[in-house]
Design an enzyme around this catalytic site. Structure first.
Site, mmCIF file in Angstrom:
data_model
loop_
_atom_site.group_PDB
_atom_site.id
_atom_site.type_symbol
_atom_site.label_atom_id
_atom_site.label_comp_id
_atom_site.label_asym_id
_atom_site.label_seq_id
_atom_site.Cartn_x
_atom_site.Cartn_y
_atom_site.Cartn_z
ATOM 1 N N ARG A 3 75.107 -16.445 36.563
ATOM 2 C CA ARG A 3 73.871 -17.136 36.963
ATOM 3 C C ARG A 3 73.108 -16.317 38.026
ATOM 4 O O ARG A 3 72.085 -15.707 37.730
ATOM 5 C CB ARG A 3 74.226 -18.542 37.489
ATOM 6 C CG ARG A 3 73.039 -19.490 37.623
ATOM 7 C CD ARG A 3 72.216 -19.287 38.882
ATOM 8 N NE ARG A 3 72.999 -19.442 40.114
ATOM 9 C CZ ARG A 3 72.520 -19.143 41.319
ATOM 10 N NH1 ARG A 3 71.293 -18.684 41.468
ATOM 11 N NH2 ARG A 3 73.277 -19.274 42.398
ATOM 12 N N ASP A 4 73.636 -16.237 39.238
ATOM 13 C CA ASP A 4 72.914 -15.529 40.308
ATOM 14 C C ASP A 4 72.869 -14.036 40.003
ATOM 15 O O ASP A 4 71.868 -13.356 40.256
ATOM 16 C CB ASP A 4 73.625 -15.767 41.652
ATOM 17 C CG ASP A 4 72.716 -15.628 42.854
ATOM 18 O OD1 ASP A 4 71.625 -15.056 42.701
ATOM 19 O OD2 ASP A 4 73.092 -16.078 43.949
ATOM 20 N N HIS A 46 74.577 -13.112 50.372
ATOM 21 C CA HIS A 46 74.026 -11.907 49.740
ATOM 22 C C HIS A 46 74.270 -10.762 50.725
ATOM 23 O O HIS A 46 74.328 -10.975 51.939
ATOM 24 C CB HIS A 46 72.544 -12.111 49.422
ATOM 25 C CG HIS A 46 72.346 -13.022 48.228
ATOM 26 N ND1 HIS A 46 72.072 -12.543 46.973
ATOM 27 C CD2 HIS A 46 72.433 -14.368 48.107
ATOM 28 C CE1 HIS A 46 71.990 -13.555 46.122
ATOM 29 N NE2 HIS A 46 72.201 -14.680 46.785
ATOM 30 N N CYS A 94 67.487 -13.087 44.104
ATOM 31 C CA CYS A 94 66.675 -14.240 43.751
ATOM 32 C C CYS A 94 65.270 -13.764 43.406
ATOM 33 O O CYS A 94 64.630 -13.095 44.220
ATOM 34 C CB CYS A 94 66.629 -15.248 44.903
ATOM 35 S SG CYS A 94 65.582 -16.661 44.500
ATOM 36 N N ASN A 99 74.816 -10.299 45.541
ATOM 37 C CA ASN A 99 75.756 -11.164 46.254
ATOM 38 C C ASN A 99 76.943 -10.339 46.762
ATOM 39 O O ASN A 99 77.170 -9.226 46.307
ATOM 40 C CB ASN A 99 76.329 -12.201 45.286
ATOM 41 C CG ASN A 99 75.298 -13.209 44.855
ATOM 42 O OD1 ASN A 99 74.433 -12.913 44.046
ATOM 43 N ND2 ASN A 99 75.390 -14.405 45.382
#
Ligand code: HMG
Ligand code: MG
Length: 303
Positions: free
Chosen positions: A22-23, A213, A244, A253
């Site tokens: 996801r991220d 992050h 993001c 991250n």
């Protein structure tokens, strides 16, 4: 290297909340084929992950990379004992997630006014109008809800985020019935003392997780501070990919492999197979067309 050197006052077990699919992927400009995403998630489960944040049911125009959320979920080989949470901002997202058998979601709030507008098209206050029915509807459907709060340490437009402002947003989310609150350092500006001060301000670490992050190289140091403050869930992303799309200064991250290397050295159990994690990162890096930013992946894949 296999010996461990434990330190005082650290937990014996840590849950790694993997956010790579996801991220990690949400910021990739070139669309990653859905079959690669599905294999990625399966490989993470095979490496021992018990929580894999898989995708987002956000507006497909806002995050085109994750527009295939439905198809990805239908391709997963779900394993017993593994959770596959997804991000959901609003009722439309919840409707989509429930139609695909999702059993855990995460809502994601902002601690600052500017990021609430940029990421959610809402204000600090009206973001709650969006989340409240989502959390209520999910709980009613028997779906667990995690919450994120972003920009907990600083924000590119407003500077340092006041700690009481973060605590106010976070407590409101927990008060809705979210089982856990993940404290996001979206742009990686936090430092260990700031982490301790923020966790202490919540009064108890029990329902907190951390999400760092690594923009300024502080993510591992910040993680150690969080563990000392009593946190036992740490978010991380395969190979340190991520960012993001609505905060340009957000880079990857904390890398899962860097985290696992440190925890293993401290004698803290994660249930993860580091060799399989590194193989998966190298496999993914080949598909993304660039090397993994993780130092541990780089070191271990040199052989
Ligand atoms: P909006 O434009 O205000 O949406 O966006 P709206 O409620 O006005 O709806 C407009 C139209 O979009 C409607 O269609 C809706 O049906 C549709 P119309 O009726 O006009 O035909 N729509 C949707 N369609 C599909 N799925 C949906 C959906 N919602 C509305 N879920 C919205 C508001 C929240 C949707 C938008 O701002 C959005 O999608 N934002 C997501 C941004 C994002 O995903 N950012 C990255 C994740 S956060 C992050 O990475 C930080 C984190 O890692 C922690 C950290 O690092 O700090 C978690
Ligand atoms: Mg993030």
């Amino acid at each position: 290297m296999s010996r461990s050197y434990p330190m005082r006052d650290l937990p014996q077990q840590v849950t790694v909340h993997e956010v790579g699919p996801r991220d990690g992927l949400q910021n990739e400009a070139a669309i990653v084929p859905v079959e690669v995403k599905a294999e990625f998630v399966d490989r993470l489960a095979d490496a021992g992950h018990k929580v894999i944040e898989t995708t987002s049911f956000v507006h497909p125009r806002w995050v085109p990379q994750l527009a295939d959320a439905e198809e990805l979920l239908s391709r997963l080989h779900r394993r017993p004992g593994v959770r596959y949470p997804v991000l959901v901002p609003n009722l439309r997202g919840l409707e989509r997630a429930l139609a695909h058998g999702v059993d855990e979601i995460a809502v994601f709030a902002s601690a600052t006014e500017t990021f609430a507008a940029k990421n959610l098209n809402r204000s600090l206050e009206t973001q709650f109008d969006m989340f409240e029915p989502v959390v209520a509807g999910a709980l009613e459907a028997g779906v667990r809800v995690r919450a994120y709060v972003s920009m907990c340490f600083g924000d590119p437009w407003e500077g340092d985020t006041p700690i009481p402002q973060v605590v106010a947003v976070g407590e409101r989310l927990l008060g809705l019935g979210c089982y856990q609150l993940s404290l996001g350092d979206t742009i990686g500006v936090g430092t260990p003392g700031h982490v301790t001060a923020l966790i202490d301000a919540f009064g108890s670490p029990d329902r907190l997780a951390v999400h760092f992050h690594d923009t300024y190289g502080q993510a591992l140091g910040n993680t150690l501070a969080a563990l000392w403050a009593g946190v036992t869930t740490v978010d991380a992303s395969t190979g340190g990919i991520g960012g993001c799309p609505y905060a340009e200064s957000a880079t990857g991250n904390l890398a899962t492999e860097d985290l696992v290397w440190m925890l293993r050295g401290l004698g803290i159990d994660t249930g993860l197979d580091l060799d399989k994690l590194v193989t998966t990162s190298t496999w993914l890096a080949e598909r993304l067309g660039r090397p993994s930013p993780s130092r541990v992946v780089q070191a271990l894949s040199k052989g």
